[in-house]
Write a protein that holds these residues in place. Structure first.
Motif, PDB file in Angstrom:
ATOM      1  N   VAL A  73       4.037   6.061  -9.639  1.00 41.32           N
ATOM      2  CA  VAL A  73       3.221   4.900  -9.254  1.00 41.32           C
ATOM      3  C   VAL A  73       1.835   5.331  -8.771  1.00 41.32           C
ATOM      4  CG1 VAL A  73       5.163   3.352  -8.811  1.00 41.32           C
ATOM      5  CG2 VAL A  73       4.361   4.823  -6.966  1.00 41.32           C
ATOM      6  N   THR A 107       7.025  -0.062  -7.766  1.00 37.69           N
ATOM      7  CA  THR A 107       8.338   0.304  -8.308  1.00 37.69           C
ATOM      8  C   THR A 107       9.216  -0.936  -8.478  1.00 37.69           C
ATOM      9  OG1 THR A 107       8.134   2.399  -7.143  1.00 37.69           O
ATOM     10  CG2 THR A 107      10.321   1.842  -7.960  1.00 37.69           C
ATOM     11  N   THR A 156       7.431 -13.103 -10.339  1.00 34.97           N
ATOM     12  CA  THR A 156       6.510 -12.431 -11.235  1.00 34.97           C
ATOM     13  C   THR A 156       6.615 -10.924 -11.107  1.00 34.97           C
ATOM     14  OG1 THR A 156       4.213 -12.353 -11.990  1.00 34.97           O
ATOM     15  CG2 THR A 156       4.548 -12.476  -9.624  1.00 34.97           C
ATOM     16  N   VAL A 158       3.704  -7.936 -11.707  1.00 37.39           N
ATOM     17  CA  VAL A 158       2.292  -7.805 -12.073  1.00 37.39           C
ATOM     18  C   VAL A 158       2.071  -6.539 -12.908  1.00 37.39           C
ATOM     19  CG1 VAL A 158      -0.061  -7.744 -11.179  1.00 37.39           C
ATOM     20  CG2 VAL A 158       1.718  -8.941  -9.887  1.00 37.39           C
ATOM     21  N   GLN A 192      -1.150   3.234   4.658  1.00 40.74           N
ATOM     22  CA  GLN A 192      -0.437   2.542   3.576  1.00 40.74           C
ATOM     23  C   GLN A 192       0.330   1.328   4.118  1.00 40.74           C
ATOM     24  OE1 GLN A 192      -0.439   3.250   0.080  1.00 40.74           O
ATOM     25  NE2 GLN A 192       0.351   1.196   0.263  1.00 40.74           N
ATOM     26  N   HIS A 280      -3.658  -2.676  -5.120  1.00 40.37           N
ATOM     27  CA  HIS A 280      -3.570  -4.055  -4.651  1.00 40.37           C
ATOM     28  C   HIS A 280      -3.841  -4.227  -3.142  1.00 40.37           C
ATOM     29  CE1 HIS A 280      -2.237  -8.196  -5.138  1.00 40.37           C
ATOM     30  NE2 HIS A 280      -1.545  -8.053  -4.031  1.00 40.37           N
TER      31      HIS A 280
HETATM   32  P1  NAD Z   1       2.861   0.760  -4.040  1.00 43.33           P
HETATM   33  O1  NAD Z   1       4.212   0.426  -4.506  1.00 43.33           O
HETATM   34  O2  NAD Z   1       1.761   0.797  -5.044  1.00 43.33           O
HETATM   35  O3  NAD Z   1       2.943   2.175  -3.296  1.00 43.33           O
HETATM   36  C1  NAD Z   1       1.813   2.716  -2.633  1.00 43.33           C
HETATM   37  C2  NAD Z   1       2.075   4.175  -2.275  1.00 43.33           C
HETATM   38  O4  NAD Z   1       3.069   4.280  -1.248  1.00 43.33           O
HETATM   39  C3  NAD Z   1       2.631   4.972  -3.453  1.00 43.33           C
HETATM   40  O5  NAD Z   1       2.008   6.219  -3.448  1.00 43.33           O
HETATM   41  C4  NAD Z   1       4.124   5.108  -3.140  1.00 43.33           C
HETATM   42  O6  NAD Z   1       4.662   6.277  -3.725  1.00 43.33           O
HETATM   43  C5  NAD Z   1       4.109   5.183  -1.635  1.00 43.33           C
HETATM   44  N1  NAD Z   1       5.338   4.767  -0.931  1.00 43.33           N
HETATM   45  C6  NAD Z   1       6.280   3.851  -1.252  1.00 43.33           C
HETATM   46  N2  NAD Z   1       7.220   3.753  -0.282  1.00 43.33           N
HETATM   47  C7  NAD Z   1       6.858   4.627   0.685  1.00 43.33           C
HETATM   48  C8  NAD Z   1       7.421   4.974   1.947  1.00 43.33           C
HETATM   49  N3  NAD Z   1       8.530   4.408   2.441  1.00 43.33           N
HETATM   50  N4  NAD Z   1       6.780   5.906   2.680  1.00 43.33           N
HETATM   51  C9  NAD Z   1       5.642   6.482   2.215  1.00 43.33           C
HETATM   52  N5  NAD Z   1       5.058   6.194   1.042  1.00 43.33           N
HETATM   53  C10 NAD Z   1       5.667   5.265   0.277  1.00 43.33           C
HETATM   54  O7  NAD Z   1       2.382  -0.165  -2.832  1.00 43.33           O
HETATM   55  P2  NAD Z   1       2.664  -1.679  -2.452  1.00 43.33           P
HETATM   56  O8  NAD Z   1       1.494  -2.101  -1.661  1.00 43.33           O
HETATM   57  O9  NAD Z   1       4.014  -1.855  -1.871  1.00 43.33           O
HETATM   58  O10 NAD Z   1       2.697  -2.437  -3.830  1.00 43.33           O
HETATM   59  C11 NAD Z   1       1.552  -2.769  -4.572  1.00 43.33           C
HETATM   60  C12 NAD Z   1       2.023  -3.251  -5.912  1.00 43.33           C
HETATM   61  O11 NAD Z   1       2.754  -4.457  -5.767  1.00 43.33           O
HETATM   62  C13 NAD Z   1       0.920  -3.532  -6.906  1.00 43.33           C
HETATM   63  O12 NAD Z   1       1.266  -2.987  -8.157  1.00 43.33           O
HETATM   64  C14 NAD Z   1       0.861  -5.039  -6.973  1.00 43.33           C
HETATM   65  O13 NAD Z   1       0.399  -5.525  -8.206  1.00 43.33           O
HETATM   66  C15 NAD Z   1       2.301  -5.392  -6.732  1.00 43.33           C
HETATM   67  N6  NAD Z   1       2.502  -6.735  -6.199  1.00 43.33           N
HETATM   68  C16 NAD Z   1       3.425  -7.517  -6.808  1.00 43.33           C
HETATM   69  C17 NAD Z   1       3.677  -8.793  -6.355  1.00 43.33           C
HETATM   70  C18 NAD Z   1       4.695  -9.636  -7.041  1.00 43.33           C
HETATM   71  O14 NAD Z   1       4.891 -10.769  -6.639  1.00 43.33           O
HETATM   72  N7  NAD Z   1       5.374  -9.150  -8.032  1.00 43.33           N
HETATM   73  C19 NAD Z   1       2.982  -9.295  -5.242  1.00 43.33           C
HETATM   74  C20 NAD Z   1       2.047  -8.477  -4.634  1.00 43.33           C
HETATM   75  C21 NAD Z   1       1.813  -7.187  -5.103  1.00 43.33           C
END
Ligand code: NAD
Ligand code: ZN
Length: 364
Positions: A73, A107, A156, A158, A192, A280
């Motif tokens: 990711v 993921t 959804t 994305v 993060q 995001h």
């Molecule tokens: P992410 O999944 O992109 O992860 C960000 C980073 O954190 C990555 O490097 C990952 O390896 C790391 N990570 C994950 N779990 C961790 C943990 N427990 N400890 C340390 N590091 C960890 O981040 P996010 O903000 O959760 O997700 C963003 C994604 O979600 C985008 O792709 C966005 O488009 C999507 N999104 C989807 C929806 C939906 O409704 N489907 C809504 C909002 C965002």
């Protein structure tokens, strides 16, 4: 239909250590020899531990031909990545019993999309849009390790495709099961955790200030906002209770937008993400920093939280971009019509002109 009749997640389990019940949860969904596929965030590849101190990877209940695949990711999910994973699984196993996504929003989204592409023909890019998916995917489970996106409850996934960044929005997209175990988020780095947590805060502000708001969205949005404030404003030191609360904030925030929409921050941030690959959570924060005219109280509180939690929000990321690049971002952003309509009302096109949006991008 006048009122949206939306599909929700099938089963929900919540609590510290609930991940330990995964084997039991999956058992009735195993179809003969067909394996369960665990799509795990690559963060956990080298034995990273969760709140209980054990490497997550050692706690996955593998049986028979089950397989762990680490999800890269580094970039947010792409349609090409989804298609490749689904093809790999079809070539290797023919069919699988289920896909279990364990990780951040990226993921989680990959798991939803791969599940759908195990049964739907063609490329995932064919299904970017609303209600284009025709067949249920294979059994799918979402297990977040970061809190805030609401991807665990949304309809959804994305994806960045050849021509746009847009979700596969459909009644077949929500998970059959989610496992909400706050222990899994315990070791996330502060920056993060904040960026992803702010995704939830921003969902709430956009939903509560939007024109699509109804009592359903408002009830969930207000609760999620209250929980965000408890962890990012009232708490002096991050602790286990914060992980518990933020996980429920994410859930409630996701439920809030299920019946409304997001708004200006998301519409603008999608443009950044499409052109520059900005992620995001951080992208939303970069935009929110400049949205006083649209969400004055929300932006003031956002800035307070940034300061209090000692977070860096990048500035100047659009410096030096060409006219063509600005145009690309503007096109992607203005293409998000429901977001703009929710934020600014039916006449949004008169309010958010290309010139105004360009001026906003130049500030970022
Ligand atoms: P992410 O999944 O992109 O992860 C960000 C980073 O954190 C990555 O490097 C990952 O390896 C790391 N990570 C994950 N779990 C961790 C943990 N427990 N400890 C340390 N590091 C960890 O981040 P996010 O903000 O959760 O997700 C963003 C994604 O979600 C985008 O792709 C966005 O488009 C999507 N999104 C989807 C929806 C939906 O409704 N489907 C809504 C909002 C965002
Ligand atoms: Zn979001």
């Amino acid at each position: 239909m006048k009122f949206r009749n939306f599909k929700m997640v099938g089963f929900v389990i919540y609590g510290r250590g609930s991940f330990n019940q995964l084997d039991e949860i999956l058992a009735p969904h195993r179809k003969g020899e067909a394996p369960m596929i665990f799509l795990v965030d690559h963060f956990f590849e080298n034995g990273a531990a969760t709140g209980d101190g054990k490497p997550l990877i050692n706690r996955i209940p593998l049986r028979g031909k089950d397989k762990v695949i680490f999800a890269d990711v580094t970039y947010e999910p792409k349609t090409t990545q989804v298609d490749k994973l689904a093809k790999q699984l079809k070539d290797e196993f023919g069919t699988v019993s289920g896909i279990i996504g364990i990780g951040g929003g990226s993921t989680i989204d990959l798991a939803k999309a791969v599940s759908l592409m195990m049964t739907n023909p063609g490329s995932s890019a064919d299904y970017q849009g609303w209600d284009l998916v025709k067949l249920p995917g294979v059994y799918k489970v979402g297990i977040p390790t970061l809190s805030g996106t609401g991807a665990e409850v949304s309809r959804t996934t994305v994806l960045t495709g050849p021509t746009r960044k847009l979700g596969m929005n459909s009644d077949f997209t929500p998970f059959d099961q989610i496992v909400l175990d706050p222990e899994l988020t315990a070791n996330a780095p502060a920056n993060q955790r904040f960026y992803t947590g702010m995704d939830c805060y921003i969902h709430c502000i956009e939903s509560l200030e939007g024109t699509y708001l109804n009592e359903f969205s408002k009830s969930y949005g207000e609760k999620a906002l209250e929980l965000c404030r408890e962890v990012f404003v009232n708490k002096k030191q991050w602790d286990a209770e914060c992980d518990d609360k933020l996980m429920m904030a994410s859930y409630a925030g996701g439920m809030s937008i299920a019946y409304s929409q997001v708004g200006v921050a998301h519409a603008v941030s999608y443009g950044l993400s499409y052109l520059l690959g900005t992620k995001h959570g951080i992208g939303n924060c970069i935009v929110m920093n400049h949205l006083e005219p649209y969400y004055p109280a929300g932006v003031a509180e956002f800035k307070k939280m940034v300061e209090q939690n000692n977070i860096d929000i990048p500035v100047g990321i659009c410096k030096g971009l060409t006219d063509e690049q600005f145009d690309t971002m503007i096109n992607v952003s203005l293409g998000m019509k429901p977001l703009w309509e929710n934020a600014l009302g039916k006449d949004w096109e008169k309010i958010m002109t290309r010139e105004k949006l360009r001026a906003l991008y130049e500030k970022l």
